[in-house]
Scaffold this active site. Structure first.
Site, mmCIF file in Angstrom:
data_model
loop_
_atom_site.group_PDB
_atom_site.id
_atom_site.type_symbol
_atom_site.label_atom_id
_atom_site.label_comp_id
_atom_site.label_asym_id
_atom_site.label_seq_id
_atom_site.Cartn_x
_atom_site.Cartn_y
_atom_site.Cartn_z
ATOM 1 N N LYS A 274 -18.985 -5.471 8.874
ATOM 2 C CA LYS A 274 -17.847 -6.361 9.161
ATOM 3 C C LYS A 274 -16.990 -5.785 10.269
ATOM 4 O O LYS A 274 -16.565 -4.631 10.176
ATOM 5 C CB LYS A 274 -16.981 -6.514 7.891
ATOM 6 C CG LYS A 274 -17.199 -7.826 7.207
ATOM 7 C CD LYS A 274 -16.180 -8.281 6.206
ATOM 8 C CE LYS A 274 -15.243 -7.380 5.524
ATOM 9 N NZ LYS A 274 -14.681 -7.884 4.287
ATOM 10 N N ARG B 275 -2.137 -6.722 -8.131
ATOM 11 C CA ARG B 275 -0.982 -7.603 -7.951
ATOM 12 C C ARG B 275 -0.919 -8.712 -8.989
ATOM 13 O O ARG B 275 0.128 -9.301 -9.199
ATOM 14 C CB ARG B 275 -1.004 -8.229 -6.549
ATOM 15 C CG ARG B 275 -0.629 -7.249 -5.458
ATOM 16 C CD ARG B 275 -0.947 -7.775 -4.101
ATOM 17 N NE ARG B 275 -2.382 -7.970 -3.955
ATOM 18 C CZ ARG B 275 -3.001 -8.175 -2.805
ATOM 19 N NH1 ARG B 275 -2.307 -8.240 -1.701
ATOM 20 N NH2 ARG B 275 -4.304 -8.321 -2.758
ATOM 21 N N SER C 263 -2.817 -7.848 3.156
ATOM 22 C CA SER C 263 -3.259 -7.606 4.535
ATOM 23 C C SER C 263 -3.743 -8.909 5.165
ATOM 24 O O SER C 263 -3.512 -9.151 6.359
ATOM 25 C CB SER C 263 -4.395 -6.582 4.567
ATOM 26 O OG SER C 263 -3.946 -5.339 4.114
ATOM 27 N N HIS D 72 0.838 -1.206 0.000
ATOM 28 C CA HIS D 72 0.000 0.000 0.000
ATOM 29 C C HIS D 72 0.876 1.260 0.000
ATOM 30 O O HIS D 72 0.601 2.208 -0.722
ATOM 31 C CB HIS D 72 -0.903 0.043 1.247
ATOM 32 C CG HIS D 72 -1.904 -1.068 1.328
ATOM 33 N ND1 HIS D 72 -2.078 -1.846 2.451
ATOM 34 C CD2 HIS D 72 -2.800 -1.536 0.424
ATOM 35 C CE1 HIS D 72 -3.042 -2.731 2.237
ATOM 36 N NE2 HIS D 72 -3.485 -2.573 1.016
#
Ligand code: PNS
Length: 166
Positions: free
Chosen positions: A40, A89, A126, A16
């Site tokens: 969430k 990615r 993450s 990031h």
């Protein structure tokens, strides 16, 4: 040109930070937007995410940080952003991101610009960091130093062996 770089940043990784640094060179104004999903429970509290992202971009003069628990399209309009930036990615991520880019454009008129990740950081995620953190610490080269310290101060899971004997 003003862009939003949205994400959960739960936690922020070196991938990031690399994206923020590259966006900061390409665009006049960059907003690192911590998107909170109200349904969430995050791994890291929003305030901690804000603090850590802010620390990690403090060397970038044109990057600001905010958190938002609504639609990304609404944020893009409210912020008068010219574009949304997402890092990719691998090809599978493009497949996943493309419908959201189209939907966000339909909702807000704001286009999404994709930036290919630095290949040396393509394995960093993450979710991987959260998994490693559960069992102790995260190796160098994955998360920025403030995040590594945060994780090093967490209580790791005590791993145990169990065997079956007949
Ligand atoms: O870091 P992540 O988890 O890949 O980020 C995903 C994120 C937060 C950018 C995405 O879930 C999102 O945009 N959430 C905001 C809610 C929203 O606008 N949903 C509809 C997308 S069309």
């Amino acid at each position: 040109m003003k862009v939003i770089v949205p994400g959960s940043f739960d936690p922020v990784t070196l991938g990031h930070v690399d994206l923020f640094e590259r966006a900061s060179k390409m665009f006049d104004e960059v907003v690192a937007a911590i998107l909170i999903n109200p349904n969430k429970a995050g791994w890291m509290p929003t305030d901690d995410r804000m603090r850590l992202v802010s620390e990690c971009v403090s060397h970038l003069q044109n990057v600001s940080v905010l958190s938002w628990n609504g639609l990304l399209a609404k944020l893009a309009v409210d912020e008068r952003a010219d574009a949304i930036v997402r890092g990719l990615r691998c090809g599978a991520e493009f497949e996943a991101e493309y419908p959201y880019a189209m939907l966000n454009e339909k909702l807000s008129g704001v286009e999404t610009i994709f930036i290919a990740s630095n290949p040396t950081l393509a394995v960093v995620s993450s979710s991987g960091v959260r998994e490693l953190a559960l069992f102790g610490s995260v190796p160098q080269g994955i998360v920025p130093e403030p995040v590594k310290e945060y994780i090093d101060n967490m209580q790791p899971l005590a791993a145990t062996y169990s065997t079956v004997r007949d």
